[in-house]
Design a protein around this motif. Structure first.
Motif, PDB file in Angstrom:
ATOM      1  N   PHE A   1       3.967   6.777  -8.525  1.00 22.44           N
ATOM      2  CA  PHE A   1       4.800   5.602  -8.833  1.00 22.44           C
ATOM      3  C   PHE A   1       4.204   4.317  -8.258  1.00 22.44           C
ATOM      4  N   ASN A   2       3.761   4.381  -7.018  1.00 20.96           N
ATOM      5  CA  ASN A   2       3.321   3.169  -6.313  1.00 20.96           C
ATOM      6  C   ASN A   2       1.887   2.760  -6.636  1.00 20.96           C
ATOM      7  N   GLY A   3       1.140   3.641  -7.298  1.00 21.23           N
ATOM      8  CA  GLY A   3      -0.252   3.333  -7.612  1.00 21.23           C
ATOM      9  C   GLY A   3      -1.102   3.247  -6.349  1.00 21.23           C
ATOM     10  N   ASN A   4      -2.176   2.491  -6.404  1.00 20.85           N
ATOM     11  CA  ASN A   4      -3.028   2.317  -5.218  1.00 20.85           C
ATOM     12  C   ASN A   4      -2.239   1.560  -4.163  1.00 20.85           C
ATOM     13  N   SER A   5      -2.081   2.189  -3.004  1.00 19.65           N
ATOM     14  CA  SER A   5      -1.181   1.639  -1.985  1.00 19.65           C
ATOM     15  C   SER A   5      -1.830   1.644  -0.617  1.00 19.65           C
ATOM     16  N   VAL A   6      -1.483   0.644   0.170  1.00 17.19           N
ATOM     17  CA  VAL A   6      -1.964   0.545   1.549  1.00 17.19           C
ATOM     18  C   VAL A   6      -0.762   0.444   2.472  1.00 17.19           C
ATOM     19  N   PHE A   7      -0.757   1.257   3.522  1.00 15.28           N
ATOM     20  CA  PHE A   7       0.237   1.149   4.589  1.00 15.28           C
ATOM     21  C   PHE A   7      -0.441   0.478   5.784  1.00 15.28           C
ATOM     22  N   VAL A   8       0.143  -0.604   6.291  1.00 14.50           N
ATOM     23  CA  VAL A   8      -0.373  -1.231   7.516  1.00 14.50           C
ATOM     24  C   VAL A   8       0.692  -1.088   8.609  1.00 14.50           C
ATOM     25  N   ASP A   9       0.268  -0.499   9.720  1.00 14.35           N
ATOM     26  CA  ASP A   9       1.159  -0.257  10.855  1.00 14.35           C
ATOM     27  C   ASP A   9       1.031  -1.420  11.837  1.00 14.35           C
ATOM     28  N   HIS A  10       2.099  -2.204  11.984  1.00 12.78           N
ATOM     29  CA  HIS A  10       2.067  -3.368  12.888  1.00 12.78           C
ATOM     30  C   HIS A  10       2.443  -2.992  14.323  1.00 12.78           C
ATOM     31  N   GLY A  11       2.793  -1.732  14.531  1.00  8.09           N
ATOM     32  CA  GLY A  11       3.147  -1.249  15.867  1.00  8.09           C
ATOM     33  C   GLY A  11       4.642  -1.213  16.099  1.00  8.09           C
ATOM     34  N   ASN A  12       5.078  -0.302  16.947  1.00  8.84           N
ATOM     35  CA  ASN A  12       6.487  -0.172  17.344  1.00  8.84           C
ATOM     36  C   ASN A  12       7.430   0.004  16.147  1.00  8.84           C
ATOM     37  N   GLY A  13       6.981   0.801  15.182  1.00  3.55           N
ATOM     38  CA  GLY A  13       7.851   1.164  14.060  1.00  3.55           C
ATOM     39  C   GLY A  13       7.930   0.156  12.936  1.00  3.55           C
ATOM     40  N   LEU A  14       7.118  -0.908  12.979  1.00  4.04           N
ATOM     41  CA  LEU A  14       7.115  -1.910  11.900  1.00  4.04           C
ATOM     42  C   LEU A  14       5.876  -1.673  11.020  1.00  4.04           C
ATOM     43  N   ILE A  15       6.132  -1.393   9.749  1.00  2.00           N
ATOM     44  CA  ILE A  15       5.070  -0.999   8.824  1.00  2.00           C
ATOM     45  C   ILE A  15       5.223  -1.757   7.507  1.00  2.00           C
ATOM     46  N   SER A  16       4.109  -2.231   6.960  1.00  2.00           N
ATOM     47  CA  SER A  16       4.130  -2.857   5.632  1.00  2.00           C
ATOM     48  C   SER A  16       3.466  -1.936   4.634  1.00  2.00           C
ATOM     49  N   LEU A  17       3.987  -1.967   3.407  1.00  2.00           N
ATOM     50  CA  LEU A  17       3.431  -1.145   2.329  1.00  2.00           C
ATOM     51  C   LEU A  17       3.165  -2.051   1.132  1.00  2.00           C
ATOM     52  N   TYR A  18       1.933  -1.997   0.627  1.00  2.00           N
ATOM     53  CA  TYR A  18       1.513  -2.839  -0.497  1.00  2.00           C
ATOM     54  C   TYR A  18       1.166  -1.904  -1.661  1.00  2.00           C
ATOM     55  N   CYS A  19       1.786  -2.128  -2.837  1.00  2.00           N
ATOM     56  CA  CYS A  19       1.631  -1.166  -3.938  1.00  2.00           C
ATOM     57  C   CYS A  19       1.079  -1.799  -5.216  1.00  2.00           C
ATOM     58  N   HIS A  20       0.701  -0.927  -6.149  1.00  2.00           N
ATOM     59  CA  HIS A  20       0.196  -1.270  -7.492  1.00  2.00           C
ATOM     60  C   HIS A  20      -1.125  -2.032  -7.441  1.00  2.00           C
ATOM     61  N   LEU A  21      -1.905  -1.823  -6.379  1.00  2.00           N
ATOM     62  CA  LEU A  21      -3.162  -2.568  -6.237  1.00  2.00           C
ATOM     63  C   LEU A  21      -4.176  -2.110  -7.293  1.00  2.00           C
ATOM     64  N   GLU A  22      -5.009  -3.063  -7.709  1.00  2.00           N
ATOM     65  CA  GLU A  22      -6.105  -2.715  -8.610  1.00  2.00           C
ATOM     66  C   GLU A  22      -7.240  -2.092  -7.792  1.00  2.00           C
ATOM     67  N   ARG A  23      -7.414  -2.601  -6.597  1.00  2.00           N
ATOM     68  CA  ARG A  23      -8.505  -2.143  -5.744  1.00  2.00           C
ATOM     69  C   ARG A  23      -8.058  -2.187  -4.284  1.00  2.00           C
ATOM     70  N   ILE A  24      -8.493  -1.189  -3.523  1.00  2.00           N
ATOM     71  CA  ILE A  24      -8.201  -1.135  -2.081  1.00  2.00           C
ATOM     72  C   ILE A  24      -9.491  -1.450  -1.326  1.00  2.00           C
ATOM     73  N   ASP A  25      -9.417  -2.371  -0.368  1.00  2.00           N
ATOM     74  CA  ASP A  25     -10.618  -2.795   0.365  1.00  2.00           C
ATOM     75  C   ASP A  25     -10.654  -2.322   1.812  1.00  2.00           C
ATOM     76  N   VAL A  26      -9.702  -1.490   2.230  1.00  3.75           N
ATOM     77  CA  VAL A  26      -9.651  -1.054   3.630  1.00  3.75           C
ATOM     78  C   VAL A  26      -9.537   0.464   3.698  1.00  3.75           C
ATOM     79  N   GLN A  27      -9.761   0.991   4.887  1.00  4.11           N
ATOM     80  CA  GLN A  27      -9.701   2.439   5.096  1.00  4.11           C
ATOM     81  C   GLN A  27      -8.747   2.763   6.236  1.00  4.11           C
ATOM     82  N   PRO A  28      -8.150   3.965   6.205  1.00  2.00           N
ATOM     83  CA  PRO A  28      -7.260   4.363   7.292  1.00  2.00           C
ATOM     84  C   PRO A  28      -7.965   4.237   8.646  1.00  2.00           C
ATOM     85  N   GLY A  29      -7.234   3.733   9.634  1.00  2.00           N
ATOM     86  CA  GLY A  29      -7.781   3.569  10.979  1.00  2.00           C
ATOM     87  C   GLY A  29      -8.370   2.193  11.217  1.00  2.00           C
ATOM     88  N   GLU A  30      -8.576   1.444  10.129  1.00  2.00           N
ATOM     89  CA  GLU A  30      -9.197   0.120  10.263  1.00  2.00           C
ATOM     90  C   GLU A  30      -8.194  -0.887  10.846  1.00  2.00           C
TER      91      GLU A  30
END
Ligand SMILES: [Zn+2]
Length: 283
Positions: A208-237
């Motif tokens: 449903f969400n397509g190409n998606s990135v989760f960014v963890d801002h710390g202490n339980g605050l997380i952003s999720l970006y969906c339907h991307l055409e291209r992802i430029d980052v990798q987990p842990g970055e």
């Protein structure tokens, strides 16, 4: 504190508006103690070490603001209005802090999708989706202790603001989950930027969400970006505020190119608008 709320909102908006786009830590999100909102619960004067607080099993973000420790509590859309409580642990002493949640009615939206295979799922798609939902649930509950969490977000991309948070949606006449994010109609290939610094928790393709990135801002605050055409980052970055994480598109279930942006706080999807000054919008 008996400062008129409208004045506080005005000041918060002004500070955020002036601070955009580069200031880090521009203050706490606007308080909205409703389902899908954020409750700001005072935990007492600032001391050497912040207290820790939990809503149910989920630890919540605690920040210092105006000489007070404040629990910044995400309220899921299915939170029942009424009295709720936090469990607070301070220097080994546990206490209960109560707060109340008011009801909120979100509008309805009816969406027609030509590709009915994204509404009536095949057995194999259903299996895939079930696996993804379990994975997303796990990611949403992720907790990483961080020294500082920046809650003064910038908008992750430019474009018309189309889908509001909390709208109760019907796809081809069938009731589906409410819209747990914020849509920005960005043209295909528009840069999508991290709204605050964080660590990439996951970057993957979802049904449903397509190409998606989760960014963890710390202490339980997380952003999720969906339907991307291209992802430029990798987990842990590690990503900084304003860093490009990908390009907008319409992968997954989307009726046109747009960025769907969700904000998760202590496992709850909350209204991203509370974290930003939205240009051209009056409150
Ligand atoms: Zn959306």
């Amino acid at each position: 504190m008996q400062i008129p709320r409208i004045f506080v909102l005005f000041c918060a908006q002004l500070v955020l508006a002036l601070a955009l786009p580069s200031l880090a830590g521009a203050g706490l999100p606007r308080a909205a103690s409703v389902p899908g909102g954020v409750a700001l619960v005072s935990l007492g004067p600032v001391s050497a070490r912040p207290p820790r607080a939990w809503l149910g099993e989920q630890q919540v973000l605690v920040a210092a603001e105006g000489g007070q420790w404040v629990a910044v509590v995400g309220l899921a859309l299915d939170t029942l209005p009424g009295a709720h409580e936090l469990r607070v642990d301070e220097a080994g002493v546990t206490r209960t802090v109560r707060f109340s949640v008011k009801p909120k009615d979100y509008p309805e939206q009816r969406i027609t999708l030509k590709d009915n295979s994204k509404v009536q799922l095949s057995t194999s798609d259903l299996e895939r989706v079930e696996g993804e939902i379990a994975n997303i649930q796990r990611l949403k509950r992720h907790w990483r202790e961080a020294e500082d969490t920046d809650t003064g977000f910038i908008l992750p991309t430019t474009g018309r603001l189309t889908g509001r948070f909390g709208v109760r949606r019907f796809f081809n006449g069938e009731a589906r989950a409410p819209h747990a994010g914020f849509d920005i109609a960005a043209a295909r290939g528009t840069p999508v930027r991290a709204n605050a610094q964080g660590i990439v928790l996951a970057a993957d393709d979802y049904f449903f969400n397509g190409n998606s990135v989760f960014v963890d801002h710390g202490n339980g605050l997380i952003s999720l970006y969906c339907h991307l055409e291209r992802i430029d980052v990798q987990p842990g970055e590690l990503v900084s505020k304003g860093q490009r994480i990908g390009l907008s598109g319409m992968s997954g279930r989307a009726t046109g190119p747009h960025l769907h942006w969700s904000v998760v706080l202590n496992g709850a999807m909350v209204d991203p608008e509370l974290f930003v000054a939205v240009p051209g919008k009056s409150r």
